[in-house]
Structures are given as structure tokens and as C-alpha cells.
Design an enzyme around this catalytic site. Structure first.
Site, PDB file in Angstrom:
ATOM      1  CE1 TYR A  89      -4.130   1.893   0.787  1.00  0.00           C
ATOM      2  CE2 TYR A  89      -2.784   3.016   2.421  1.00  0.00           C
ATOM      3  CZ  TYR A  89      -3.942   2.931   1.686  1.00  0.00           C
ATOM      4  OH  TYR A  89      -4.927   3.888   1.845  1.00  0.00           O
ATOM      5  CE  LYS A 118      -3.840   4.859  -1.238  1.00  0.00           C
ATOM      6  NZ  LYS A 118      -4.876   5.169  -2.246  1.00  0.00           N
TER       7      LYS A 118
HETATM    8  P1  NAP Z   1     -13.716   2.431   1.327  1.00  0.00           P
HETATM    9  O1  NAP Z   1     -14.800   3.009   2.166  1.00  0.00           O
HETATM   10  O2  NAP Z   1     -13.329   0.998   1.499  1.00  0.00           O
HETATM   11  O3  NAP Z   1     -14.039   2.738  -0.207  1.00  0.00           O
HETATM   12  C1  NAP Z   1     -13.230   2.251  -1.237  1.00  0.00           C
HETATM   13  C2  NAP Z   1     -14.125   1.798  -2.359  1.00  0.00           C
HETATM   14  O4  NAP Z   1     -13.296   1.336  -3.447  1.00  0.00           O
HETATM   15  C3  NAP Z   1     -15.040   0.624  -1.965  1.00  0.00           C
HETATM   16  O5  NAP Z   1     -16.365   0.897  -2.320  1.00  0.00           O
HETATM   17  C4  NAP Z   1     -14.466  -0.534  -2.769  1.00  0.00           C
HETATM   18  O6  NAP Z   1     -15.435  -1.476  -3.176  1.00  0.00           O
HETATM   19  C5  NAP Z   1     -13.920   0.184  -3.980  1.00  0.00           C
HETATM   20  N1  NAP Z   1     -12.980  -0.653  -4.723  1.00  0.00           N
HETATM   21  C6  NAP Z   1     -12.091  -1.549  -4.250  1.00  0.00           C
HETATM   22  N2  NAP Z   1     -11.448  -2.150  -5.251  1.00  0.00           N
HETATM   23  C7  NAP Z   1     -11.943  -1.648  -6.396  1.00  0.00           C
HETATM   24  C8  NAP Z   1     -11.713  -1.886  -7.780  1.00  0.00           C
HETATM   25  N3  NAP Z   1     -10.795  -2.779  -8.198  1.00  0.00           N
HETATM   26  N4  NAP Z   1     -12.422  -1.181  -8.692  1.00  0.00           N
HETATM   27  C9  NAP Z   1     -13.336  -0.284  -8.291  1.00  0.00           C
HETATM   28  N5  NAP Z   1     -13.627  -0.009  -7.013  1.00  0.00           N
HETATM   29  C10 NAP Z   1     -12.936  -0.694  -6.074  1.00  0.00           C
HETATM   30  O7  NAP Z   1     -12.356   3.255   1.559  1.00  0.00           O
HETATM   31  P2  NAP Z   1     -12.050   4.806   1.820  1.00  0.00           P
HETATM   32  O8  NAP Z   1     -11.482   4.854   3.179  1.00  0.00           O
HETATM   33  O9  NAP Z   1     -13.165   5.668   1.421  1.00  0.00           O
HETATM   34  O10 NAP Z   1     -10.824   4.980   0.811  1.00  0.00           O
HETATM   35  C11 NAP Z   1     -10.904   5.755  -0.391  1.00  0.00           C
HETATM   36  C12 NAP Z   1      -9.465   6.014  -0.855  1.00  0.00           C
HETATM   37  O11 NAP Z   1      -8.793   6.778   0.159  1.00  0.00           O
HETATM   38  C13 NAP Z   1      -8.638   4.742  -1.044  1.00  0.00           C
HETATM   39  O12 NAP Z   1      -7.794   4.892  -2.157  1.00  0.00           O
HETATM   40  C14 NAP Z   1      -7.829   4.673   0.231  1.00  0.00           C
HETATM   41  O13 NAP Z   1      -6.649   3.958   0.028  1.00  0.00           O
HETATM   42  C15 NAP Z   1      -7.598   6.139   0.514  1.00  0.00           C
HETATM   43  N6  NAP Z   1      -7.276   6.450   1.908  1.00  0.00           N
HETATM   44  C16 NAP Z   1      -8.124   6.126   2.929  1.00  0.00           C
HETATM   45  C17 NAP Z   1      -7.767   6.436   4.240  1.00  0.00           C
HETATM   46  C18 NAP Z   1      -8.642   6.109   5.422  1.00  0.00           C
HETATM   47  O14 NAP Z   1      -8.202   6.290   6.566  1.00  0.00           O
HETATM   48  N7  NAP Z   1      -9.860   5.664   5.250  1.00  0.00           N
HETATM   49  C19 NAP Z   1      -6.546   7.067   4.494  1.00  0.00           C
HETATM   50  C20 NAP Z   1      -5.712   7.383   3.427  1.00  0.00           C
HETATM   51  C21 NAP Z   1      -6.091   7.061   2.138  1.00  0.00           C
HETATM   52  P3  NAP Z   1     -15.717  -2.765  -2.242  1.00  0.00           P
HETATM   53  O15 NAP Z   1     -16.196  -2.214  -0.940  1.00  0.00           O
HETATM   54  O16 NAP Z   1     -16.739  -3.528  -2.998  1.00  0.00           O
HETATM   55  O17 NAP Z   1     -14.394  -3.464  -2.097  1.00  0.00           O
END
Ligand code: NAP
Length: 238
Positions: free
Chosen positions: A141, A145
Site C-alpha cells: 500500500y 500510495k
Molecule cells: P472504502 O470506504 O473501502 O471505499 C473504497 C471503495 O473502493 C469501496 O467501495 C471498494 O469497493 C472500492 N474498490 C475496491 N477495489 C476496487 C476496484 N478494483 N475497482 C473499483 N472499485 C474498487 O475506503 P475509503 O477509506 O473511502 O478509501 C478511499 C481512498 O482513500 C482509497 O484509495 C484509500 O486507500 C484512501 N485512503 C483512505 C484512508 C482512510 O483512513 N480511510 C486514508 C488514506 C487514504 P468494495 O467495498 O466492494 O471493495
């Protein structure tokens, strides 16, 4: 605008914020269900798409342009985690994370830029993370990133002459399903996990999806028109 991973978390908050400001929004996610749940109430377009599949990405972008009329903004939120210490990390842990974040964003950006170059206008924001700076158990990851920041800087150089801005945002701890899954995997109660994280954050709270969506909206606005190839950490502290 098109947001990937828009069915949940940060992507959903971004879709809702943009729709509230009058944008026509395509909400894409791996499954149609979550995409539709977000798109329905905001009058958006729901598209099921696995971002690591070139054919699916190309048809998602083509459908967005056909049904919304144009594509001005791309926000890539689709993401997964497969954490493991290096000695336990499998090829599948590595490939699935790199394919979703890095290849997925590459494919989306490549398909979107065709339309943005033609229109001589575009805004792209990719989701990086504080993990780009290094995080135990996240070799895959963190590499993805950090790679996204390099990708954005490169695209800012290549696409700048076409009036296209490309930036990344790098959140710290945000309250979404992703951080809930981490707590579950560690066998920790989520409320206790959040309190522990908040105690380490100078602003003494964890992030909410809206905290990230607001910065994404700024990076897609006229007010940030001279900002490109940059990364903004959003973590409640330096
Ligand atoms: P989330 O709630 O898990 O949302 C991510 C979404 O991406 C989910 O709906 C997931 O679908 C979908 N996804 C996964 N694999 C995919 C694919 N191959 N094609 C299309 N869609 C796909 O996560 P989030 O926390 O909102 O994260 C959003 C972004 O922010 C991510 O890139 C994450 O790495 C980044 N981020 C998050 C945090 C944090 O603390 N939450 C911190 C830093 C960065 P499924 O649920 O069906 O798998």
C-alpha cells in the site's frame, strides 16, 4: 465529474459534495449496488467498474462522457488494503493492491485525459495516503500510495500544457469501512481504535470523509487553478 470507489467512504462524500455544488456526477464502484445507493439520491449515474480492468475502465469513461456530456473532473478513490509484514506478504497481497491503486489510477487517468485534452480543460485528484511516508505492514500500500504522488507529478508535467491540473491528497486516519476493517483484523474495538488514533493527532480527532472531500473540491476549483503536481496531507497535523 467521475469518482471511482464512489460507493463508500471518501468517494461517496466527494460525489455528494460535488452534486451539492451542481456537478453532474458519475459514481463508479466495483459493484453496482453501492454506486447506485450514492448516485440515486443525487441524481447521478451509477457505473459498476473494476478499475484494474482496461476494458471496463474504457467503457466507464465512454459512458460517462456519453451520458453526462463531458468529463471535466476525475477523482480516483477506488482502493483496498491487504496488510502484512514483508515476510508474510504474498504475491496476491502485492498484486491486488498495486493493480487497484496504481494500475487502476493509470488506466482511469489515461482514458480520461483523451477527453480533457480535447476540451483543453481538466482536473484530476488521486487518493494517496500518509502511508506513502512508510507504514508498518503496508509495503504494498505504501509503495502504491507513494507511486501515485509520482504519477500525479508526471501527469501534471505532461498534461499541464492542455490546461489539466493533476494533484494528490494524502489522508491520515479517516473514519470509513477501510479503517473499520483494519480494526477488525487487529481484533480491536473500533471506538477504542479511533480514540487511540485521535490521541496521536494534533487536532485530537480522526478525519471524516467530508474533511477529504472538501480539499478535493478545492483542488478542482478555479481558486486552485495554479496548483498542479502537488500533494496535500490531510491528517489533522503536520
Ligand atoms: P472504502 O470506504 O473501502 O471505499 C473504497 C471503495 O473502493 C469501496 O467501495 C471498494 O469497493 C472500492 N474498490 C475496491 N477495489 C476496487 C476496484 N478494483 N475497482 C473499483 N472499485 C474498487 O475506503 P475509503 O477509506 O473511502 O478509501 C478511499 C481512498 O482513500 C482509497 O484509495 C484509500 O486507500 C484512501 N485512503 C483512505 C484512508 C482512510 O483512513 N480511510 C486514508 C488514506 C487514504 P468494495 O467495498 O466492494 O471493495
Amino acid at each position: 465529474m467521475l469518482v471511482t470507489g464512489g460507493g463508500r467512504g471518501i468517494g461517496a462524500a466527494t460525489a455528494q459534495l460535488f452534486a451539492g455544488e451542481g456537478a453532474k456526477v458519475a459514481v463508479s464502484d466495483l459493484d453496482e449496488g453501492p454506486a447506485q445507493e450514492v448516485a440515486g439520491p443525487i441524481g447521478g449515474l451509477a457505473i459498476a467498474c473494476n478499475v484494474s480492468d482496461r476494458g471496463q475502465v474504457e467503457s466507464m469513461v465512454a459512458r460517462t462522457v456519453k451520458e453526462l456530456g463531458r468529463l471535466d473532473v476525475l477523482v480516483t478513490c477506488a482502493g483496498i488494503i491487504r496488510d502484512n509484514l514483508i515476510y508474510k506478504m504474498t504475491d496476491d497481497d502485492w498484486d491486488s493492491v498495486i493493480d487497484t491503486h496504481l494500475k487502476g489510477t493509470f488506466l482511469c487517468a489515461q482514458a480520461a485525459q483523451k477527453h480533457m485534452v480535447e476540451n483543453k480543460y481538466g482536473k484530476m485528484v488521486f487518493l494517496s495516503s500518509t502511508s506513502a511516508l512508510g507504514n508498518r505492514g503496508q509495503t504494498n500500500y505504501a509503495a502504491a500510495k507513494a507511486g501515485l504522488q509520482g504519477m500525479a507529478r508526471t501527469l501534471a508535467i505532461e498534461l499541464g500544457p492542455f490546461n489539466i491540473n493533476v494533484n494528490t491528497v494524502a489522508p491520515g486516519f479517516v473514519e470509513t469501512r477501510m479503517t473499520k476493517a483494519t480494526a477488525e483484523r487487529m481484533g480491536v474495538d473500533y471506538e477504542a481504535f479511533k480514540l487511540g488514533a485521535a490521541s496521536q493527532i494534533p487536532l485530537r480527532r480522526v478525519g471524516q470523509p467530508e474533511d477529504i472531500a472538501n480539499v478535493i473540491a478545492f483542488l478542482c476549483s478555479d481558486e486552485s487553478g495554479f496548483v498542479s503536481g502537488q500533494n496535500i496531507y490531510i491528517r489533522g497535523g503536520p
